[in-house]
Design an enzyme around this catalytic site. Sequence first.
Site, PDB file in Angstrom:
ATOM      1  N   ASN A   7      16.579  90.428  46.628  1.00  0.00           N
ATOM      2  CA  ASN A   7      16.282  89.242  47.433  1.00  0.00           C
ATOM      3  C   ASN A   7      15.915  88.097  46.488  1.00  0.00           C
ATOM      4  OD1 ASN A   7      14.844  87.244  48.981  1.00  0.00           O
ATOM      5  ND2 ASN A   7      14.625  88.740  50.616  1.00  0.00           N
ATOM      6  N   ARG A  18      10.457  71.790  42.015  1.00  0.00           N
ATOM      7  CA  ARG A  18      10.733  70.623  41.190  1.00  0.00           C
ATOM      8  C   ARG A  18      11.835  69.731  41.746  1.00  0.00           C
ATOM      9  NH1 ARG A  18       8.551  70.721  35.883  1.00  0.00           N
ATOM     10  NH2 ARG A  18       9.603  68.718  35.629  1.00  0.00           N
ATOM     11  N   HIS A  43      17.140  84.999  52.867  1.00  0.00           N
ATOM     12  CA  HIS A  43      16.532  84.803  54.183  1.00  0.00           C
ATOM     13  C   HIS A  43      16.345  83.303  54.392  1.00  0.00           C
ATOM     14  CE1 HIS A  43      13.378  86.307  57.310  1.00  0.00           C
ATOM     15  NE2 HIS A  43      13.884  85.144  57.671  1.00  0.00           N
ATOM     16  N   ARG A  45      15.268  80.199  56.127  1.00  0.00           N
ATOM     17  CA  ARG A  45      14.364  79.865  57.232  1.00  0.00           C
ATOM     18  C   ARG A  45      14.651  78.450  57.736  1.00  0.00           C
ATOM     19  NH1 ARG A  45      10.440  83.723  57.784  1.00  0.00           N
ATOM     20  NH2 ARG A  45      10.288  85.203  56.053  1.00  0.00           N
ATOM     21  N   GLU A  70      19.304  87.740  56.044  1.00  0.00           N
ATOM     22  CA  GLU A  70      18.238  88.075  56.982  1.00  0.00           C
ATOM     23  C   GLU A  70      17.844  86.839  57.785  1.00  0.00           C
ATOM     24  OE1 GLU A  70      15.801  91.286  54.179  1.00  0.00           O
ATOM     25  OE2 GLU A  70      14.985  89.288  54.540  1.00  0.00           O
ATOM     26  N   HIS A 190      10.138  95.555  52.123  1.00  0.00           N
ATOM     27  CA  HIS A 190       8.872  94.829  52.214  1.00  0.00           C
ATOM     28  C   HIS A 190       7.801  95.524  51.375  1.00  0.00           C
ATOM     29  CE1 HIS A 190       6.903  91.368  54.175  1.00  0.00           C
ATOM     30  NE2 HIS A 190       5.811  92.023  53.822  1.00  0.00           N
ATOM     31  N   ASP A 191       7.382  94.824  50.314  1.00  0.00           N
ATOM     32  CA  ASP A 191       6.313  95.273  49.416  1.00  0.00           C
ATOM     33  C   ASP A 191       6.653  96.535  48.632  1.00  0.00           C
ATOM     34  OD1 ASP A 191       4.854  93.079  50.079  1.00  0.00           O
ATOM     35  OD2 ASP A 191       3.309  94.139  51.221  1.00  0.00           O
ATOM     36  N   GLY A 213      12.471  91.732  46.741  1.00  0.00           N
ATOM     37  CA  GLY A 213      12.464  90.394  46.177  1.00  0.00           C
ATOM     38  C   GLY A 213      11.200  90.056  45.431  1.00  0.00           C
ATOM     39  N   HIS A 214      10.091  89.897  46.148  1.00  0.00           N
ATOM     40  CA  HIS A 214       8.869  89.357  45.565  1.00  0.00           C
ATOM     41  C   HIS A 214       8.413  90.155  44.343  1.00  0.00           C
ATOM     42  CE1 HIS A 214       5.116  87.067  45.557  1.00  0.00           C
ATOM     43  NE2 HIS A 214       4.510  88.215  45.309  1.00  0.00           N
TER      44      HIS A 214
END
Length: 238
Positions: A7, A18, A43, A45, A70, A190-191, A213-214
């Site tokens: 992700n 920036r 994803h 948004r 997503e 997720h996580d 991703g994160h």
Amino acid sequence: MTKLSVNINKIATLRNARGANNPNVVKVALDAERFGAQGITVHPRPDERHIRHQDVYDLAQVVTTEFNIEGYPDKRFMDLVKEVKPAQATLVPDPPNAITSNTGWDTISNQGMLKDIVAELQESGIRVSIFINPEVRYFEPAKLTGTDRVELYTEPYAVGYPQNKEMAVKPYVEVAEIAKELGLGLNAGHDLDLHNLAFLKQSIPYLDEVSIGHALICDALYYGLENTIQMYRRQLEF
């Protein structure tokens, strides 16, 4: 084999801070594929605070692995996805102002709506996955929507893992077996990170895909993107 979809939302977040084009989202996606990613996830948004709709069009022209989009299936999302025709669309129940996905669909009360959306996307040749909590009651209704896959919402697993990994993964193993019996493909996300990913894979060896991703982007700050992707790939080789 469980595929790793990277992700790249956080890459877009950094770029947008920036206002220019550094880092270049398209280049990062191509590099991620070259480094071993087996899919690219975005994803977009409504406020375009990270991935922009134009990014989706640009990425669709160059991504050669599985492109996964997503989002909440409002009209704008549906129009975008049907035009781009990614390999997979993952439906999430996020309200427009959500920071991140924090729950799965209630496939009981939303079954009729999801059934129509799934059919519409499948008519465009798109595989559909529904983001879902690890609760038994949601899986048969999910099957009735006609979805191809479900994506397990894994934040509760990640939160519980440091205290008791066997207890944390238990509900996921239970619903994964149900999904398998129902003939639903199985994704997760997720996580997930380098600490908890391997045990999830060992516990559910027939996972089709994880979307990360994160944590992966955070790890890349220390290890470099190529090395990090390879590290995550190794966690899935069990």
